[in-house]
Write an enzyme that holds these catalytic residues in place. Structure first.
Site, PDB file in Angstrom:
ATOM      1  N   LYS A   1       0.849  -1.200   0.000  1.00 57.31           N
ATOM      2  CA  LYS A   1       0.000   0.000   0.000  1.00 57.31           C
ATOM      3  C   LYS A   1       0.880   1.244   0.000  1.00 57.31           C
ATOM      4  O   LYS A   1       0.669   2.166  -0.783  1.00 57.31           O
ATOM      5  CB  LYS A   1      -0.882   0.005   1.244  1.00 57.31           C
ATOM      6  N   ASN A   2       1.895   1.258   0.880  1.00 53.06           N
ATOM      7  CA  ASN A   2       2.676   2.486   1.086  1.00 53.06           C
ATOM      8  C   ASN A   2       3.692   2.750  -0.016  1.00 53.06           C
ATOM      9  O   ASN A   2       4.396   3.755   0.032  1.00 53.06           O
ATOM     10  CB  ASN A   2       3.341   2.462   2.465  1.00 53.06           C
TER      11      ASN A   2
ATOM     12  N   ARG B   1      -4.662  10.204   4.822  1.00 57.31           N
ATOM     13  CA  ARG B   1      -3.517  11.047   5.199  1.00 57.31           C
ATOM     14  C   ARG B   1      -2.551  11.178   4.029  1.00 57.31           C
ATOM     15  O   ARG B   1      -1.994  12.249   3.767  1.00 57.31           O
ATOM     16  CB  ARG B   1      -2.867  10.399   6.409  1.00 57.31           C
TER      17      ARG B   1
ATOM     18  N   CYS C   1      -4.993  12.029  12.970  1.00 59.31           N
ATOM     19  CA  CYS C   1      -5.773  10.787  12.993  1.00 59.31           C
ATOM     20  C   CYS C   1      -5.500  10.168  14.373  1.00 59.31           C
ATOM     21  O   CYS C   1      -4.856  10.753  15.216  1.00 59.31           O
ATOM     22  CB  CYS C   1      -5.343   9.868  11.866  1.00 59.31           C
TER      23      CYS C   1
ATOM     24  N   ARG D   1       0.116  14.247  13.448  1.00 63.43           N
ATOM     25  CA  ARG D   1       0.651  14.046  12.093  1.00 63.43           C
ATOM     26  C   ARG D   1       0.765  15.367  11.325  1.00 63.43           C
ATOM     27  O   ARG D   1       0.139  15.583  10.297  1.00 63.43           O
ATOM     28  CB  ARG D   1      -0.190  13.008  11.352  1.00 63.43           C
TER      29      ARG D   1
ATOM     30  N   ASP E   1       4.686   0.188  12.195  1.00 69.74           N
ATOM     31  CA  ASP E   1       3.452  -0.403  11.664  1.00 69.74           C
ATOM     32  C   ASP E   1       3.274  -1.867  12.063  1.00 69.74           C
ATOM     33  O   ASP E   1       2.259  -2.469  11.729  1.00 69.74           O
ATOM     34  CB  ASP E   1       3.426  -0.304  10.126  1.00 69.74           C
TER      35      ASP E   1
ATOM     36  N   VAL F   1       8.083   6.447  17.060  1.00 71.54           N
ATOM     37  CA  VAL F   1       7.806   7.150  15.802  1.00 71.54           C
ATOM     38  C   VAL F   1       6.557   8.020  15.900  1.00 71.54           C
ATOM     39  O   VAL F   1       6.551   9.175  15.498  1.00 71.54           O
ATOM     40  CB  VAL F   1       7.675   6.148  14.632  1.00 71.54           C
TER      41      VAL F   1
ATOM     42  N   ARG G   1      -8.626  -0.433   4.554  1.00 68.51           N
ATOM     43  CA  ARG G   1      -7.690   0.548   3.986  1.00 68.51           C
ATOM     44  C   ARG G   1      -6.329  -0.086   3.743  1.00 68.51           C
ATOM     45  O   ARG G   1      -5.558   0.402   2.934  1.00 68.51           O
ATOM     46  CB  ARG G   1      -7.527   1.750   4.938  1.00 68.51           C
TER      47      ARG G   1
HETATM   48  C1  EPZ Z   1       4.157   6.695   6.463  1.00 68.21           C
HETATM   49  O1  EPZ Z   1       3.373   7.715   7.068  1.00 68.21           O
HETATM   50  C2  EPZ Z   1       3.245   5.491   6.361  1.00 68.21           C
HETATM   51  N1  EPZ Z   1       2.075   5.813   5.532  1.00 68.21           N
HETATM   52  C3  EPZ Z   1       2.791   5.065   7.760  1.00 68.21           C
HETATM   53  O2  EPZ Z   1       2.010   3.874   7.606  1.00 68.21           O
HETATM   54  C4  EPZ Z   1       4.025   4.747   8.598  1.00 68.21           C
HETATM   55  O3  EPZ Z   1       3.615   4.431   9.907  1.00 68.21           O
HETATM   56  C5  EPZ Z   1       4.948   5.969   8.632  1.00 68.21           C
HETATM   57  O4  EPZ Z   1       5.288   6.351   7.276  1.00 68.21           O
HETATM   58  C6  EPZ Z   1       6.237   5.693   9.387  1.00 68.21           C
HETATM   59  O5  EPZ Z   1       6.906   4.627   8.820  1.00 68.21           O
HETATM   60  C7  EPZ Z   1       2.227   5.831   4.191  1.00 68.21           C
HETATM   61  O6  EPZ Z   1       3.290   5.601   3.656  1.00 68.21           O
HETATM   62  C8  EPZ Z   1       0.988   6.142   3.386  1.00 68.21           C
HETATM   63  P1  EPZ Z   1       6.177  10.097   8.657  1.00 68.21           P
HETATM   64  P2  EPZ Z   1       3.925   9.243   7.118  1.00 68.21           P
HETATM   65  O7  EPZ Z   1       6.009  11.359   7.914  1.00 68.21           O
HETATM   66  O8  EPZ Z   1       4.638   9.549   5.878  1.00 68.21           O
HETATM   67  C9  EPZ Z   1       6.124  13.143  12.286  1.00 68.21           C
HETATM   68  C10 EPZ Z   1       0.106   2.516   7.783  1.00 68.21           C
HETATM   69  O9  EPZ Z   1      -0.465   1.953   8.720  1.00 68.21           O
HETATM   70  N2  EPZ Z   1       6.096  14.174  11.232  1.00 68.21           N
HETATM   71  O10 EPZ Z   1       7.420   9.296   8.494  1.00 68.21           O
HETATM   72  O11 EPZ Z   1       2.782  10.107   7.529  1.00 68.21           O
HETATM   73  C11 EPZ Z   1       4.819  12.357  12.343  1.00 68.21           C
HETATM   74  O12 EPZ Z   1       3.864  13.048  13.136  1.00 68.21           O
HETATM   75  C12 EPZ Z   1       0.613   3.937   7.955  1.00 68.21           C
HETATM   76  O13 EPZ Z   1       0.304   1.989   6.657  1.00 68.21           O
HETATM   77  C13 EPZ Z   1       6.195  15.519  11.596  1.00 68.21           C
HETATM   78  O14 EPZ Z   1       6.284  15.853  12.777  1.00 68.21           O
HETATM   79  O15 EPZ Z   1       4.954   9.120   8.339  1.00 68.21           O
HETATM   80  C14 EPZ Z   1       5.244  11.056  12.959  1.00 68.21           C
HETATM   81  O16 EPZ Z   1       5.295  11.195  14.357  1.00 68.21           O
HETATM   82  C15 EPZ Z   1       0.374   4.463   9.356  1.00 68.21           C
HETATM   83  N3  EPZ Z   1       6.154  16.467  10.622  1.00 68.21           N
HETATM   84  C16 EPZ Z   1       6.653  10.852  12.395  1.00 68.21           C
HETATM   85  O17 EPZ Z   1       7.104  12.150  11.954  1.00 68.21           O
HETATM   86  C17 EPZ Z   1       6.035  16.130   9.289  1.00 68.21           C
HETATM   87  O18 EPZ Z   1       6.029  17.045   8.444  1.00 68.21           O
HETATM   88  C18 EPZ Z   1       6.701   9.877  11.218  1.00 68.21           C
HETATM   89  O19 EPZ Z   1       5.893  10.399  10.197  1.00 68.21           O
HETATM   90  C19 EPZ Z   1       5.928  14.769   8.942  1.00 68.21           C
HETATM   91  C20 EPZ Z   1       5.969  13.805   9.924  1.00 68.21           C
END
Ligand code: EPZ
Length: 418
Positions: free
Chosen positions: A22-23, A92, A116, A121, A305, A327, A397
């Site tokens: 998916k990701n 998201r 969420c 996020r 995840d 994370v 999803r």
């Molecule tokens: C991706 O989300 C994945 N989703 C998530 O999978 C996964 O948990 C996550 O990466 C971490 O591996 C998709 O790829 C669609 P991040 P993403 O930006 O990109 C903070 C699933 O179940 N952050 O790496 O949103 C954020 O709040 C989903 O498949 C900021 O503070 O993750 C979090 O605490 C859930 N500011 C951390 O970084 C920002 O601008 C990681 O977020 C961006 C992120």
């Protein structure tokens, strides 16, 4: 709203084919906006999120059609530059619309994504990167308005945190920027490498994907492509844990063991038999497993995840386990639901302390997010008696044909429409 009913206690045995990731599929679908030429993406999982993305692309003006696990895009009408709230709030990953539209239209208006259940996020890392590339940003009536006067400029971008989505958004915009961009402290997930592979097939010049330093040399035009999405490592980890928790034996097909090293290592250390042969992994319960502490970290360390699924497995082992979620700030929503099965879990900030119990008894529970839902399914498979799971749309999803795959493995599981 559908519900899933499980009568637990069955050992899972047999084969399961792992779906496309998916990701990885989501950013690759958004990448089709960067070219006017036809594209063909295979091994796209049939999920609510991929369907939402296809709807999104058609709304923006990119003609996108799915047939089975193949998605094709073709010549597009003039793109709209506004991403409406009712689409963005569903998923998201909709924030990935920003990069391609900035690159192609020099402007994008996107409803603020909102948080969420697993955390606020924010998207500050995405926006700071766009600003460094020359974009101006303002917020009006809940919409982010981002635009560049002339064109995006290559920039040296040093991430305060290796955000997966922000790395993808920079890749999806810098490929058509003027000059060279460098991302320092980039995310290293396999999904980033898969996206970079697609962008290079389109004629982009991306190097270093999969490492913490990625260099992108901007080009003028990108071409169509054909690509097969990599296997879903999180789905695979979920089925490996399903074999462990039901004391069964499952062969996973069409999987990439390299993407699962951190989870495999922990499962092997716990006592699970695991044999990897090319794109197949045999997982077999052979003896009582031992608790293994985990700390979720960025790739290649233990994935956030898989944290919820790991917690369920540890809850049924003899002994104590400590889980640290590093994370996301609020990713223990599944704990309250697991306690309904009889789990003994204490939370203190980012740390969960689990004291194993000998059995779970089935219970009515509710899903809060995709991976928490997977954890509740695993708990139901292991529990004695009947489990009723509601709000299963979260599961839809992220897990393709979940009940069908589990039923083929011997689970007593069905979906009811209520
Ligand atoms: C991706 O989300 C994945 N989703 C998530 O999978 C996964 O948990 C996550 O990466 C971490 O591996 C998709 O790829 C669609 P991040 P993403 O930006 O990109 C903070 C699933 O179940 N952050 O790496 O949103 C954020 O709040 C989903 O498949 C900021 O503070 O993750 C979090 O605490 C859930 N500011 C951390 O970084 C920002 O601008 C990681 O977020 C961006 C992120």
């Amino acid at each position: 709203m559908d519900k899933i009913i499980i009568n637990g206690g069955k050992k899972l045995k047999g084969e399961v084919v792992i779906s496309g990731a998916k990701n990885s599929a989501l950013p690759i679908l958004f990448a089709t906006l960067l070219t006017d030429e036809p594209t063909e993406i295979t091994n796209v999982p049939l999920l609510a999120d991929t369907e939402t993305t296809i709807t999104f692309l058609n709304f923006i003006g990119k003609k996108t059609v799915r047939s089975g696990n193949i998605v094709r895009t073709c010549l597009s009408d003039k793109y709209k530059h506004i991403a409406p709230y009712d689409l963005v709030r569903r998923m998201r990953a909709s924030v990935l619309i920003m990069g391609p539209l900035l690159a192609k239209l020099k402007q994008v208006e996107v409803s603020l994504p909102g948080g969420c259940t697993i955390g606020a996020r924010p998207i500050d890392i995405h926006l700071d990167a766009f600003k460094m590339m020359g974009a101006k940003i303002c917020i009006e009536k809940g919409y982010l308005k981002i635009f560049v006067e002339k064109e995006l400029q290559g920039a040296m971008i040093n991430f305060r945190f290796p955000s997966v989505g922000a790395t993808e958004n920079v890749l999806l915009s810098a490929v058509l920027a003027k000059g060279t961009s460098t991302i320092l402290n980039a995310a290293c997930e396999p999904e980033i490498e898969d996206l970079a592979k697609v962008l290079n097939k389109m004629g982009a010049k991306v190097s270093g994907a999969g490492t913490k330093k990625i260099v992108i040399e901007g080009v003028d035009k990108l071409h169509g492509f054909a690509h097969e999405v990599i296997p879903d490592r999180i789905e695979a980890a979920t089925y490996m844990i399903a074999a462990a928790i039901t004391r069964g034996e499952i062969t996973l097909k069409k999987v990439n063991p390299q993407h699962l090293k951190s989870v495999n290592d922990k499962l092997k250390r716990s006592g699970l038999y695991i044999k990897e042969v090319k794109d197949t992994i045999l997982v077999k319960w052979v003896k009582n497993l031992k608790p293994q502490n985990i700390k979720t970290e960025i790739y290649p360390k233990f994935p956030t995840d898989v944290q919820a699924q790991w917690m369920v497995l540890m809850s049924l082992l003899n002994g104590k386990t400590k889980i640290e979620e590093n994370v996301f700030e609020n990713r223990f929503m599944h704990v309250a639901e697991l306690r309904r099965f009889g789990a003994n879990i204490r939370i203190n900030g980012r740390v969960a302390k689990i004291k194993g119990v000998s059995r779970f008894s089935g219970a009515p529970v509710m899903v809060s997010d995709i991976r928490a839902g997977a954890a509740l399914v695993l708990a139901g498979l292991a529990a004695e008696g009947k489990t009723t799971i509601s709000r299963v749309y979260h599961l839809d999803r992220g897990y393709e044909m979940l009940e069908k795959k589990l039923k083929n493995l011997g689970a007593d599981i069905k979906r009811i429409k209520t």
